[in-house]
Scaffold this motif. Structure first.
Motif, PDB file in Angstrom:
ATOM      1  N   LYS A 199       0.825  -1.209   0.000  1.00  0.00           N
ATOM      2  CA  LYS A 199       0.000   0.000   0.000  1.00  0.00           C
ATOM      3  C   LYS A 199       0.861   1.261   0.000  1.00  0.00           C
ATOM      4  O   LYS A 199       0.554   2.255   0.652  1.00  0.00           O
ATOM      5  CB  LYS A 199      -0.927  -0.017   1.220  1.00  0.00           C
ATOM      6  N   HIS A 200       1.914   1.230  -0.764  1.00  0.00           N
ATOM      7  CA  HIS A 200       2.842   2.353  -0.796  1.00  0.00           C
ATOM      8  C   HIS A 200       2.252   3.599  -1.444  1.00  0.00           C
ATOM      9  O   HIS A 200       2.652   4.710  -1.123  1.00  0.00           O
ATOM     10  CB  HIS A 200       4.142   1.947  -1.515  1.00  0.00           C
ATOM     11  N   TRP A 201       1.305   3.451  -2.380  1.00  0.00           N
ATOM     12  CA  TRP A 201       0.691   4.627  -3.002  1.00  0.00           C
ATOM     13  C   TRP A 201       0.009   5.481  -1.931  1.00  0.00           C
ATOM     14  O   TRP A 201       0.143   6.710  -1.915  1.00  0.00           O
ATOM     15  CB  TRP A 201      -0.329   4.196  -4.064  1.00  0.00           C
ATOM     16  N   ALA A 202      -0.703   4.820  -1.018  1.00  0.00           N
ATOM     17  CA  ALA A 202      -1.458   5.544   0.007  1.00  0.00           C
ATOM     18  C   ALA A 202      -0.633   5.858   1.243  1.00  0.00           C
ATOM     19  O   ALA A 202      -0.870   6.863   1.925  1.00  0.00           O
ATOM     20  CB  ALA A 202      -2.695   4.736   0.410  1.00  0.00           C
ATOM     21  N   GLU A 203       0.367   5.000   1.548  1.00  0.00           N
ATOM     22  CA  GLU A 203       1.071   5.125   2.823  1.00  0.00           C
ATOM     23  C   GLU A 203       2.567   5.372   2.694  1.00  0.00           C
ATOM     24  O   GLU A 203       3.269   5.445   3.698  1.00  0.00           O
ATOM     25  CB  GLU A 203       0.830   3.858   3.659  1.00  0.00           C
ATOM     26  N   GLY A 204       3.074   5.480   1.480  1.00  0.00           N
ATOM     27  CA  GLY A 204       4.508   5.672   1.297  1.00  0.00           C
ATOM     28  C   GLY A 204       5.301   4.447   1.716  1.00  0.00           C
ATOM     29  O   GLY A 204       4.818   3.310   1.630  1.00  0.00           O
ATOM     30  N   GLY A 205       6.518   4.665   2.184  1.00  0.00           N
ATOM     31  CA  GLY A 205       7.390   3.549   2.552  1.00  0.00           C
ATOM     32  C   GLY A 205       6.805   2.644   3.615  1.00  0.00           C
ATOM     33  O   GLY A 205       7.033   1.427   3.597  1.00  0.00           O
ATOM     34  N   ALA A 206       6.019   3.213   4.537  1.00  0.00           N
ATOM     35  CA  ALA A 206       5.408   2.391   5.594  1.00  0.00           C
ATOM     36  C   ALA A 206       4.495   1.328   5.007  1.00  0.00           C
ATOM     37  O   ALA A 206       4.392   0.215   5.549  1.00  0.00           O
ATOM     38  CB  ALA A 206       4.630   3.289   6.559  1.00  0.00           C
ATOM     39  N   GLY A 207       3.848   1.643   3.878  1.00  0.00           N
ATOM     40  CA  GLY A 207       2.933   0.689   3.261  1.00  0.00           C
ATOM     41  C   GLY A 207       3.617  -0.395   2.465  1.00  0.00           C
ATOM     42  O   GLY A 207       2.964  -1.329   1.996  1.00  0.00           O
TER      43      GLY A 207
END
Length: 559
Positions: free
Chosen positions: A411-419
């Protein structure tokens, strides 16, 4: 928020300071282009190249066959790089520069998306540091010198009917595909047919991305074959016209890698930008090798699906630069696989397990190509969309695991690296614990025809290839002196076949080779399959209609 609004809200750090803090790059080796972009000196790259010691591990990001639903390779590359840095792993990403053609055409910007982007996004997408301009001018200088030489007596005996060097422009413009130059009488040169390619299809672009220093650049530029003499067989080189020195001078700064940052203030090298459907689809060798020397992990992308960008990355770039990837990340989306399963774009947000299962064959073939034909370990990344159901993602995970491949929802699109941390951990599990058994899909000494056929049958699922008598004769002629060069396929990115509408994993088709051309300076042979064109056109409603700028200089509509 839109991608551009997210990018405009980013808190960027001065790039000179960031480069020194993160990787110890001395300020004197960085040429700033404003506060947030810089070019790395070739002297520093040369110093790095001669340093001994273990290099970083190379991670290649590629994807399934593209669809109008989007896949997100660049977004995933950025998200994965940010996630690896979040996990304490010294990581640098390497991307291609966007072309103005797609930016103003159908695709829009190409600097990532959501919270996984490189910035300054507008600069990167629009003119950046001027590399594409320099490439276009260098290319067109050679074109001008060809016609000038003919006009002033043609001492080299160039056959005007056998000139192979077109002109280029960095914009989709179908009206320029076939033109006539020299109209208006003798004062305007020799009347002949000509045409334009887009800059990203230029051999100069390919040369810049494969050259490792200025001497190598100039030597490759000199090797360009612009056409043939009137005896029909003797090639004429750019060096015969004494053009390569001036061309190299125009590329003096363009050959230097560009350094920018992600939204999370991690370093990224964005350099070079050949398309993967009509060129070799990889960023520069200098960018990748710099990242491997500076970081423990280098994450890079190759254009379009794995049958195009990854194939050329492995067959051309890895051969030329002696690179060896440690792992491959295959990007897919639920939406795109449903599209391959026969669902129209307007209905992709609705759950449809049957269509997903049907479209999975596209991903399955890409997995097979990477893991079996190239012997590389792979991780499948499901680039998550809001509308994806749990049942759909669970189905993909189970089907990938049945093939022995790890599959992760990211979910990197919505959460960046955390995703993307789970994706990063899956990749680390491979690259830190397995030794890849990388092998090429064809032997470099295999005859040209057989190399093309191997790509078509092994990777595209074709039954064979075909060509008319003229193309076959040209292949035979090239075989005599250039048979040991790799192949750069120019084929539609939308399908394993040459028919863009053939979704999924078509098999048993014949790949028609409609043209063949030598790019001697780049060091490969381009095989054009089907009706692939090297100058795209704009769509009915181009993105350019939506792009605007206000009185304060704020750009909107870029993506």
């Amino acid at each position: 928020m839109s991608d551009i609004e997210i990018a405009q809200a980013a808190k960027m750090q001065p790039i000179i300071q960031l480069a020194e803090e993160k990787f110890g790059i001395p300020a004197e080796h960085l040429d700033p282009y404003g506060h947030y972009k810089a070019k790395l000196s070739l002297e520093y790259f040369d110093d790095l190249s001669h340093q001994h010691g273990e290099e970083g591990k190379l991670i290649l990001v590629t994807a399934i066959s593209p669809t109008p639903a989007g896949e997100g390779k660049t977004t995933t590359t950025v998200g994965l790089g940010d996630a690896l840095n979040r996990l304490g792993k010294k990581t640098m990403i390497c991307l291609r520069e966007p072309s103005l053609g797609p930016c103003f055409g159908m695709k829009g910007g190409a600097a990532g998306g959501g919270y996984s982007q490189v910035v300054p996004m507008e600069d990167i997408n629009l003119h950046f540091t001027g590399d594409f301009h320099a490439i276009g001018v260098a290319h067109n200088l050679l074109a001008a010198m060809i016609d000038n030489h003919i006009n002033h007596g043609n001492a080299l005996d160039i056959d005007p009917r056998r000139i192979k060097w077109k002109r280029v422009v960095d914009m989709n413009d179908r009206a320029l595909r076939e033109i006539t130059v020299g109209q208006g009488g003798p004062a305007n040169g020799y009347l002949r047919e000509d045409g334009f390619d887009i800059v990203v299809a230029s051999e100069v672009m390919a040369i810049l991305c494969l050259a490792t220093n200025r001497a190598d650049l100039k030597e490759r530029l000199g090797r360009i074959i612009i056409g043939y003499k009137t005896d029909r067989v003797t090639p004429v080189y750019a060096s015969d016209l004494k053009a390569h020195g001036a061309m190299a001078a125009l590329l003096k700064d363009a050959i230097k890698p560009n350094i920018v940052q992600t939204l999370e203030n991690n370093l990224a090298i964005v350099h070079g930008g050949p398309f993967a459907n009509i060129a070799h689809g990889c960023n520069s060798v200098t960018a990748t090798k710099t990242a491997l020397k500076l970081a423990d992990y280098a994450v890079t992308e190759a254009g379009f699906g794995a049958d195009l960008g990854a194939e050329k990355f492995l067959s051309i770039k890895c051969r030329s630069a002696k690179l060896k990837p440690s792992a491959v990340v295959l990007v897919a989306t639920v939406r795109a696989l449903k599209y391959h399963g026969g669902i129209e774009k307007d209905h992709l947000n609705q759950e449809n397990l049957a269509a997903l299962e049907k479209g999975f064959v596209n991903l399955e073939r890409h997995i097979h190509n990477v893991t079996v034909n190239y012997g590389l370990p792979a991780v499948v990344c499901i680039n998550h969309f809001t509308y994806d159901s749990d049942d759909e993602t669970d189905l993909l995970i189970k089907k990938c695991e049945a093939l022995g491949v790890k599959c992760v929802v990211s979910k990197h699109w919505a959460e960046g690296g955390a995703g993307a941390e789970e994706l990063a951990e899956a990749v680390l599990n491979i690259v830190d614990n397995r030794e890849p058994g990388f092998e090429y899909v064809y032997d470099i000494n295999t005859p040209i025809w057989d190399k093309i056929e191997t790509i078509a049958t092994k990777l595209y699922g074709a039954s064979g290839i075909s060509a008319n008598a003229k193309v076959k004769a040209e292949i035979e002629r090239l075989q005599e002196h250039y048979g040991d060069l790799p192949i750069c396929m120019a084929k539609t990115q939308m399908s394993f076949s040459t028919e863009p509408s053939a979704k999924g994993a078509p098999s048993g088709h014949t790949v028609e080779i409609t043209d063949i051309k030598l790019e001697n300076g780049a060091g490969f042979i381009v095989a054009i399959a089907g009706n692939m064109m090297t100058m795209p056109g704009l769509p009915k409603v181009p993105t350019a209609e939506k792009i605007d700028i206000d009185d304060l200089g704020v750009i909107t509509g870029l993506f």
